[in-house]
Design a protein around this motif. Structure first.
Motif, PDB file in Angstrom:
ATOM      1  N   ASP A 201       0.846  -1.192   0.000  1.00 37.42           N
ATOM      2  CA  ASP A 201       0.000   0.000   0.000  1.00 37.42           C
ATOM      3  C   ASP A 201       0.886   1.247   0.000  1.00 37.42           C
ATOM      4  OD1 ASP A 201      -2.059  -1.759   0.143  1.00 37.42           O
ATOM      5  OD2 ASP A 201      -2.718  -1.186   2.164  1.00 37.42           O
ATOM      6  N   LEU A 202       0.403   2.271  -0.714  1.00 38.64           N
ATOM      7  CA  LEU A 202       1.148   3.517  -0.850  1.00 38.64           C
ATOM      8  C   LEU A 202       0.260   4.698  -0.502  1.00 38.64           C
ATOM      9  CD1 LEU A 202       2.855   2.700  -4.274  1.00 38.64           C
ATOM     10  CD2 LEU A 202       3.972   2.690  -2.025  1.00 38.64           C
ATOM     11  N   LEU A 203       0.875   5.834  -0.208  1.00 37.51           N
ATOM     12  CA  LEU A 203       0.175   7.085   0.068  1.00 37.51           C
ATOM     13  C   LEU A 203       0.640   8.139  -0.923  1.00 37.51           C
ATOM     14  CD1 LEU A 203       0.621   7.218   3.956  1.00 37.51           C
ATOM     15  CD2 LEU A 203      -1.375   6.359   2.701  1.00 37.51           C
ATOM     16  N   LEU A 204      -0.287   8.857  -1.523  1.00 38.95           N
ATOM     17  CA  LEU A 204       0.040  10.000  -2.363  1.00 38.95           C
ATOM     18  C   LEU A 204      -0.233  11.245  -1.532  1.00 38.95           C
ATOM     19  CD1 LEU A 204       1.018  10.829  -5.169  1.00 38.95           C
ATOM     20  CD2 LEU A 204      -1.368  10.995  -5.875  1.00 38.95           C
ATOM     21  N   VAL A 205       0.831  11.924  -1.139  1.00 40.57           N
ATOM     22  CA  VAL A 205       0.744  13.041  -0.199  1.00 40.57           C
ATOM     23  C   VAL A 205       0.960  14.347  -0.948  1.00 40.57           C
ATOM     24  CG1 VAL A 205       1.752  14.085   1.862  1.00 40.57           C
ATOM     25  CG2 VAL A 205       1.572  11.588   1.683  1.00 40.57           C
ATOM     26  N   THR A 206       0.012  15.263  -0.803  1.00 38.34           N
ATOM     27  CA  THR A 206       0.117  16.581  -1.428  1.00 38.34           C
ATOM     28  C   THR A 206       0.390  17.630  -0.363  1.00 38.34           C
ATOM     29  OG1 THR A 206      -1.500  15.929  -3.111  1.00 38.34           O
ATOM     30  CG2 THR A 206      -1.032  18.271  -2.903  1.00 38.34           C
ATOM     31  N   THR A 207       1.421  18.424  -0.589  1.00 35.59           N
ATOM     32  CA  THR A 207       1.737  19.560   0.271  1.00 35.59           C
ATOM     33  C   THR A 207       1.837  20.804  -0.603  1.00 35.59           C
ATOM     34  OG1 THR A 207       4.120  19.180   0.057  1.00 35.59           O
ATOM     35  CG2 THR A 207       3.009  18.136   1.916  1.00 35.59           C
ATOM     36  N   THR A 208       1.870  21.962   0.042  1.00 33.91           N
ATOM     37  CA  THR A 208       2.161  23.197  -0.680  1.00 33.91           C
ATOM     38  C   THR A 208       3.369  23.856  -0.044  1.00 33.91           C
ATOM     39  OG1 THR A 208       0.543  24.389   0.687  1.00 33.91           O
ATOM     40  CG2 THR A 208      -0.193  23.627  -1.471  1.00 33.91           C
ATOM     41  N   ALA A 209       4.351  24.152  -0.876  1.00 33.17           N
ATOM     42  CA  ALA A 209       5.551  24.857  -0.434  1.00 33.17           C
ATOM     43  C   ALA A 209       5.418  26.307  -0.858  1.00 33.17           C
ATOM     44  CB  ALA A 209       6.797  24.220  -1.045  1.00 33.17           C
ATOM     45  N   PRO A 240      -6.053  14.522  -4.378  1.00 33.62           N
ATOM     46  CA  PRO A 240      -6.597  13.563  -5.338  1.00 33.62           C
ATOM     47  C   PRO A 240      -7.866  12.871  -4.816  1.00 33.62           C
ATOM     48  CG  PRO A 240      -4.245  13.185  -4.926  1.00 33.62           C
ATOM     49  CD  PRO A 240      -4.756  14.078  -3.850  1.00 33.62           C
ATOM     50  N   ILE A 241      -8.583  12.258  -5.792  1.00 34.56           N
ATOM     51  CA  ILE A 241      -9.802  11.516  -5.494  1.00 34.56           C
ATOM     52  C   ILE A 241      -9.548  10.038  -5.772  1.00 34.56           C
ATOM     53  CG2 ILE A 241     -12.230  11.183  -6.088  1.00 34.56           C
ATOM     54  CD1 ILE A 241     -11.658  13.836  -4.719  1.00 34.56           C
ATOM     55  N   GLU A 242      -9.887   9.193  -4.794  1.00 35.80           N
ATOM     56  CA  GLU A 242      -9.737   7.748  -4.949  1.00 35.80           C
ATOM     57  C   GLU A 242     -11.004   7.127  -5.505  1.00 35.80           C
ATOM     58  OE1 GLU A 242      -9.153   6.428  -0.988  1.00 35.80           O
ATOM     59  OE2 GLU A 242      -7.660   7.946  -0.516  1.00 35.80           O
ATOM     60  N   GLN A 243     -10.883   5.915  -6.037  1.00 40.25           N
ATOM     61  CA  GLN A 243     -12.065   5.122  -6.335  1.00 40.25           C
ATOM     62  C   GLN A 243     -12.676   4.645  -5.017  1.00 40.25           C
ATOM     63  OE1 GLN A 243     -12.014   2.360  -9.802  1.00 40.25           O
ATOM     64  NE2 GLN A 243      -9.793   2.608  -9.657  1.00 40.25           N
ATOM     65  N   PRO A 244     -13.994   4.614  -4.911  1.00 33.21           N
ATOM     66  CA  PRO A 244     -14.601   4.138  -3.660  1.00 33.21           C
ATOM     67  C   PRO A 244     -14.140   2.740  -3.261  1.00 33.21           C
ATOM     68  CG  PRO A 244     -16.245   5.186  -5.048  1.00 33.21           C
ATOM     69  CD  PRO A 244     -14.994   5.099  -5.865  1.00 33.21           C
ATOM     70  N   SER A 245     -13.859   1.890  -4.254  1.00 32.10           N
ATOM     71  CA  SER A 245     -13.429   0.522  -3.966  1.00 32.10           C
ATOM     72  C   SER A 245     -11.930   0.399  -3.788  1.00 32.10           C
ATOM     73  CB  SER A 245     -13.876  -0.418  -5.094  1.00 32.10           C
ATOM     74  OG  SER A 245     -13.346   0.021  -6.345  1.00 32.10           O
ATOM     75  N   VAL A 249      -5.060   3.795  -8.807  1.00 29.95           N
ATOM     76  CA  VAL A 249      -5.202   5.000  -9.628  1.00 29.95           C
ATOM     77  C   VAL A 249      -6.039   6.039  -8.873  1.00 29.95           C
ATOM     78  CG1 VAL A 249      -5.992   5.952 -11.829  1.00 29.95           C
ATOM     79  CG2 VAL A 249      -5.055   3.626 -11.739  1.00 29.95           C
ATOM     80  N   VAL A 250      -5.582   7.303  -8.929  1.00 25.44           N
ATOM     81  CA  VAL A 250      -6.349   8.423  -8.385  1.00 25.44           C
ATOM     82  C   VAL A 250      -6.395   9.532  -9.426  1.00 25.44           C
ATOM     83  CG1 VAL A 250      -5.812   7.932  -5.975  1.00 25.44           C
ATOM     84  CG2 VAL A 250      -4.299   9.407  -7.302  1.00 25.44           C
ATOM     85  N   TRP A 251      -7.265  10.509  -9.196  1.00 30.42           N
ATOM     86  CA  TRP A 251      -7.436  11.618 -10.119  1.00 30.42           C
ATOM     87  C   TRP A 251      -7.306  12.931  -9.357  1.00 30.42           C
ATOM     88  CZ3 TRP A 251      -9.912   7.081 -10.054  1.00 30.42           C
ATOM     89  CH2 TRP A 251      -9.932   6.328 -11.224  1.00 30.42           C
ATOM     90  N   PHE A 252      -6.769  13.949 -10.021  1.00 35.11           N
ATOM     91  CA  PHE A 252      -6.662  15.258  -9.387  1.00 35.11           C
ATOM     92  C   PHE A 252      -6.802  16.348 -10.447  1.00 35.11           C
ATOM     93  CE2 PHE A 252      -2.322  14.024 -10.482  1.00 35.11           C
ATOM     94  CZ  PHE A 252      -1.782  15.175 -11.031  1.00 35.11           C
ATOM     95  N   SER A 265      -4.640  11.930 -14.084  1.00 35.95           N
ATOM     96  CA  SER A 265      -4.646  10.706 -13.283  1.00 35.95           C
ATOM     97  C   SER A 265      -3.221  10.380 -12.872  1.00 35.95           C
ATOM     98  CB  SER A 265      -5.240   9.532 -14.064  1.00 35.95           C
ATOM     99  OG  SER A 265      -4.422   9.230 -15.195  1.00 35.95           O
ATOM    100  N   PHE A 266      -3.106   9.695 -11.753  1.00 33.24           N
ATOM    101  CA  PHE A 266      -1.809   9.162 -11.325  1.00 33.24           C
ATOM    102  C   PHE A 266      -1.979   7.678 -11.082  1.00 33.24           C
ATOM    103  CE2 PHE A 266       1.093   7.707  -8.014  1.00 33.24           C
ATOM    104  CZ  PHE A 266       2.310   7.979  -8.637  1.00 33.24           C
ATOM    105  N   ASP A 267      -1.101   6.879 -11.696  1.00 33.01           N
ATOM    106  CA  ASP A 267      -1.137   5.423 -11.582  1.00 33.01           C
ATOM    107  C   ASP A 267       0.085   4.978 -10.787  1.00 33.01           C
ATOM    108  OD1 ASP A 267      -1.050   2.638 -11.962  1.00 33.01           O
ATOM    109  OD2 ASP A 267      -2.066   2.794 -13.893  1.00 33.01           O
ATOM    110  N   ALA A 268      -0.143   4.409  -9.612  1.00 33.38           N
ATOM    111  CA  ALA A 268       0.965   3.995  -8.757  1.00 33.38           C
ATOM    112  C   ALA A 268       1.746   2.828  -9.340  1.00 33.38           C
ATOM    113  CB  ALA A 268       0.438   3.626  -7.371  1.00 33.38           C
TER     114      ALA A 268
END
Length: 550
Positions: A201-209, A240-245, A249-252, A265-268
């Motif tokens: 399992d992975l995490l896509l983390v968004t920050t603002t610098a 980003p937005i995940e699939q409910p299931s 893949v997520v979308w932003f 989209s971002f594909d891990a």
């Protein structure tokens, strides 16, 4: 009519058929579906006939609704007996097990948080457990499919941190940090990437610098960085937005000063960002330069300023608009604006100041510009105006300032405190009488940001800068347009109207003080033609009084 009094409908997205609604009194309501699509939680105000007139914009509750049922019989599951100005958030975990409810008094930068296990309690009478109550922090939970609970919080971390815990171990002493606070970036969002196609399992983390989005892919087990994700540019990310299931893949959404909001989209599995969807039509973007600079405020604090201009460096003083907001923890991030690009294409400069009071540098940055520290916001703005002049971008005679809502308060304070720094002011949907702002509309929900004039000490803070009370007879005020909307249910149009009259009476100069009043329109969104007319009027006013040619 612009009142923002929302109604809720349920639509079958496959057919476009409306299958339920309207449910009224749903202003600012989230919707949290229970898996299966038959029931959802939502937020609704109590019927107005049950309330005093002065409280009809408040008294929200969390309800449970069954699609097709009479909403008048919906179960009230949360909020009874609590503070009347509370706003509520509600979420259901992806597997339908956990119900999460948050409560914040007005716009206060903290929340209380509860959870309920819907597998062990009735969905219409959930048994809630405290996560945090009476804690000075903003906290939310994300429930992973592996059973762990991810905690996003600014508790003891004003720029935010990500922790992890187990169900039932809700106390902050039981949280374990996965992503520690970054001293140079603000935590914005976290998405879970999982499923059988991934080794882990992975995490896509968004920050603002300093207002610019940064994405990193991290291991869900320990938060270690796997890779930095290359974004389309130096801009802003929503999601980003995940699939409910779940899945890899997520979308932003992404935007910057020259790119319209676009879905990626971002594909891990591939570690790749790909274009997913674009808005209809096309935009011819002029050749512009966008940069982020720094300057010092009156107390030496470093403040950042976005400058969008025809040239990379000042070649000559140009007509310039300085925009700011500085409140409620809202950051000023890069975003596409046809108005800004039109101004720059005509030869002008547009600057956006990242003032204290916003969220650009985290929660402490916000608190350094609220309540008794509100003057810091105005000082930051005045310093931005001086910077633009001394650095050669413009002159006071070619500088206009523009702000709306809380930004209207900002430019109103600038107008009365430092009128010699500008030649034009556009003040939209403002708060200007800070002694009486609580007597109408949503004012009572903002005392946690500004202060309460009924409190003697806080009255002093407010009166010290209240623009309406700082108008001085015999002052040569800049050309000013106050723009108000008759149906504004956030900031009462009386603020702009009476301030306009006061400045008209007081000014010793010949520059005009105007009121632009619009009927059947509210505080924010409006029909496209009305939005175009407002933009055209304000830009034309600014262009004339900053010396824009052509």
């Amino acid at each position: 009519g612009g009142t923002e009094e929302s109604v809720l409908y349920v639509m079958d997205v496959a057919t476009g058929e409306v299958i339920d609604g309207p449910i009224d009194r749903c202003r600012y309501s989230p919707v949290a579906w229970i898996p299966g699509g038959e029931r959802f939680y939502y937020v609704r105000s109590l019927p107005p006939e049950l309330l005093p007139e002065s409280e009809r914009g408040f008294h929200r509750r969390v309800f449970l609704h069954k699609v097709g049922a009479d909403s008048a019989k919906d179960a009230n599951v949360f909020g009874a007996g609590m503070t009347i100005t509370n706003y509520y958030g509600v979420e259901v975990s992806r597997d339908g097990r956990w119900l999460q409810v948050s409560a914040a008094e007005g716009t206060e930068p903290r929340n209380d948080l509860w959870v309920a296990d819907l597998t062990t309690t009735s969905v219409d009478r959930p048994a809630f457990q405290h996560v945090q109550v009476d804690v000075d922090a903003q906290t939310s939970l994300t429930f992973g499919r592996d059973g762990r609970v991810f905690v996003s919080t600014d508790l003891e971390a004003p720029r935010g941190r990500l922790a992890v815990t187990e169900p039932g171990q809700w106390g902050s002493s039981q949280w374990v940090d996965l992503v520690a606070e970054d001293p140079e970036a603000v935590l914005e969002s976290v998405a879970i990437l999982d499923g059988p196609d991934l080794d882990e399992d992975l995490l896509l983390v968004t920050t603002t610098a300093h207002g610019v989005a940064v994405m990193t892919l991290r291991r869900a087990t320990d938060g270690a960085v796997v890779t930095e994700v290359e974004l389309p540019g130096a801009g802003t990310v929503a999601g980003p937005i995940e699939q409910p299931s779940g899945g890899p893949v997520v979308w932003f959404a992404y935007t910057d000063h020259t790119q319209v909001p676009t879905i990626y989209s971002f594909d891990a599995r591939t570690r790749q960002v790909e274009l997913y969807a674009t808005p209809p039509g096309s935009v011819e973007v002029p050749d512009v330069h966008s940069q982020l600079v720094t300057y010092d405020s009156a107390d030496g604090t470093t403040v950042r300023l976005f400058i969008v201009s025809p040239t990379a460096k000042p070649d000559r003083p140009r007509p310039t608009v300085l925009y700011g907001y500085g409140g409620f923890g809202i950051p000023m991030q890069p975003g596409f604006s046809a108005a800004i690009l039109s101004w720059v294409a005509a030869g002008g400069v547009w600057a956006v100041a990242c003032l204290r009071g916003g969220g650009d540098e985290g929660e402490q940055w916000h608190r350094d510009g609220m309540l008794d520290k509100k003057q810091n916001v105005f000082d930051d703005f005045h310093a931005a105006a001086r910077y633009l002049s001394t650095d050669g971008w413009t002159t006071p005679q070619q500088l206009g300032i523009y702000g709306g809502s809380n930004g209207g308060l900002l430019v109103g304070a600038a107008l009365t405190q430092e009128p010699e720094l500008f030649n034009a002011v556009v003040c939209v949907a403002p708060l200007l009488d800070m002694i009486r702002y609580t007597t109408s509309e949503l004012g009572p929900t903002w005392t946690v940001e500004y202060g309460d004039p009924e409190d003697p000490e806080q009255f002093g803070w407010l009166h010290a800068y209240s623009p309406y009370h700082r108008v001085v007879d015999g002052t040569d005020y800049p050309a000013t347009m106050f723009a108000v909307s008759d149906n504004d249910t956030r900031t009462d149009p009386m603020h702009g109207r009476k301030m306009c009259a006061a400045v008209q009476s007081a000014t010793s100069g010949s520059r005009p003080i105007l009121l632009r009043s619009e009927g059947n329109v509210g505080h924010g969104a409006r029909k496209l033609d009305a939005a175009v007319e407002e933009t055209a009027d304000t830009l034309a006013f600014l262009a004339h009084w900053t010396g824009m040619e052509g």
